[in-house]
Design an enzyme around this catalytic site. Structure first.
Site, PDB file in Angstrom:
ATOM      1  N   GLN A 147       0.833  -1.200   0.000  1.00  0.00           N
ATOM      2  CA  GLN A 147       0.000   0.000   0.000  1.00  0.00           C
ATOM      3  C   GLN A 147       0.866   1.248   0.000  1.00  0.00           C
ATOM      4  OE1 GLN A 147      -3.547   0.310  -0.055  1.00  0.00           O
ATOM      5  NE2 GLN A 147      -2.888   2.409  -0.504  1.00  0.00           N
ATOM      6  N   ASP A 238      -7.418   6.106   7.818  1.00  0.00           N
ATOM      7  CA  ASP A 238      -7.770   4.701   7.616  1.00  0.00           C
ATOM      8  C   ASP A 238      -8.878   4.361   8.605  1.00  0.00           C
ATOM      9  OD1 ASP A 238      -7.753   2.085   6.720  1.00  0.00           O
ATOM     10  OD2 ASP A 238      -5.875   1.524   7.701  1.00  0.00           O
ATOM     11  N   CYS A 278      -6.562   4.240   2.174  1.00  0.00           N
ATOM     12  CA  CYS A 278      -6.175   2.980   1.527  1.00  0.00           C
ATOM     13  C   CYS A 278      -7.381   2.162   1.088  1.00  0.00           C
ATOM     14  CB  CYS A 278      -5.282   2.165   2.462  1.00  0.00           C
ATOM     15  SG  CYS A 278      -6.071   1.733   4.027  1.00  0.00           S
TER      16      CYS A 278
END
Length: 318
Positions: A147, A238, A278
């Site tokens: 990522q 996130d 992400c």
């Protein structure tokens, strides 16, 4: 475009594994991003792909669910000329035999393995048991280096370079935060991580990131999301509850509520700020629809770039 073999000749020996950002030297990290950009442009232009995996097989071993990681690795392997095998989850990673024995078997059949599992120690045990096998960390509880590659490619595309840029990460100091900080500071970025008390990045890890920073890269750990975001060129978040933490959901919602990335928070950032995530996103929790759907959002650029950076990574390891 140079072949993977030619690129290897230009660099220090490329390791057989990519379990962490730190497995690549700074020059190898830069080379991976350069190759990813070239492969992306070639794909867009319809130029035939390099095929360093011709006649080779890559095993995908996933203990955790996945959309982006599984799909992009499947496409990457095939576009590089290889073939994918996906052993069922109940036999892939120690369900019927030890993880070391799984690795030793696969080493006799396939060229590499892409592993998505829980503890980092599991993938390390797997890789250590099969030293001839190329092993890629597709996510563990502690690190998410693939990522971070996509994140850095996305920022390079927008800015040209990370040097001197400020990236604010707001939320849990999880695997995504760690790998992002490792990669971005190596490339000259100034990373600020804002987390609630008790959820900060480990002190030893923070110290290691600071030691390895290059080109003016730096790391700041804080409990103040406004301080982290003020003047930032990118704001990243996130989910508050990662896979395996479901029992903590209610507590985490209460603790992380002041760290939501909303219009009020992101207004403290620089003009032209990028919003990053992400994915998957829990809309209305760590980020509002207004932010993730805004012109500032590059979340689907990040998602697309998973394909190109993973292709470059596999080509370099080939």
């Amino acid at each position: 475009m140079k072949t993977a073999a030619q690129r290897k000749a230009d660099l220090a020996p490329v390791p057989m594994r990519f379990l962490s950002i730190g497995d690549f030297t700074p020059s190898q990290l830069e080379a991976c991003l350069e190759l990813a950009s070239e492969l992306k442009n070639a794909r867009t232009a319809g130029i035939p792909h390099i095929r360093p995996l011709e006649g080779r097989h890559i095993a995908l071993l996933f203990e955790k669910p996945s959309l982006r990681t599984r799909s992009t690795f499947q496409i990457a392997v095939r576009e590089l000329g290889g073939d994918v095998i996906e052993p069922p989850q109940d036999v892939a990673l120690g369900g019927r035999e030890t993880i070391k024995d799984v690795a030793r078997n696969l080493e006799r059949w396939v060229h590499g393995a892409v592993v998505r599992t829980y503890a980092q120690s599991r993938i390390e045990a797997f890789a250590n048991a099969a030293p001839r096998l190329r092993v890629v960390n597709a996510l563990t509880d502690e690190e998410h280096p693939c990522q971070a590659l996509a994140d850095c490619l996305t920022m390079r595309e927008k800015w040209g370079s990370l040097r001197g840029r400020t990236i604010a990460y707001v939320g849990d100091s999880n695997n995504v935060a760690l790998s992002l900080a490792q990669a971005a500071t190596t490339l000259g970025g100034k990373v600020r991580i804002a987390s609630p008390r008790g959820y900060e990045l480990d002190g030893a890890l923070s110290a290691a990131i600071k030691r390895n920073a290059r080109h003016g890269g730096a790391l700041l750990v804080t409990n103040d999301p406004v301080a982290a975001v003020t003047g930032a060129d990118a704001v990243y978040t996130d989910v508050w509850t990662s896979m395996g933490q479901e029992s903590e959901t209610a507590q985490r919602h209460e603790v992380f509520a002041p760290f939501q990335v909303n219009q009020e928070l992101i207004a403290h950032a620089s003009d032209g700020v990028l919003f990053m995530h992400c994915l998957p996103a829990h809309r209305g929790e760590e980020v509002t629809d207004e932010v993730i759907d805004s012109d500032a959002s590059v979340v689907f650029d990040q998602s697309e770039n998973r394909l190109h950076t993973q292709k470059a990574l596999l080509a370099m390891l080939a």
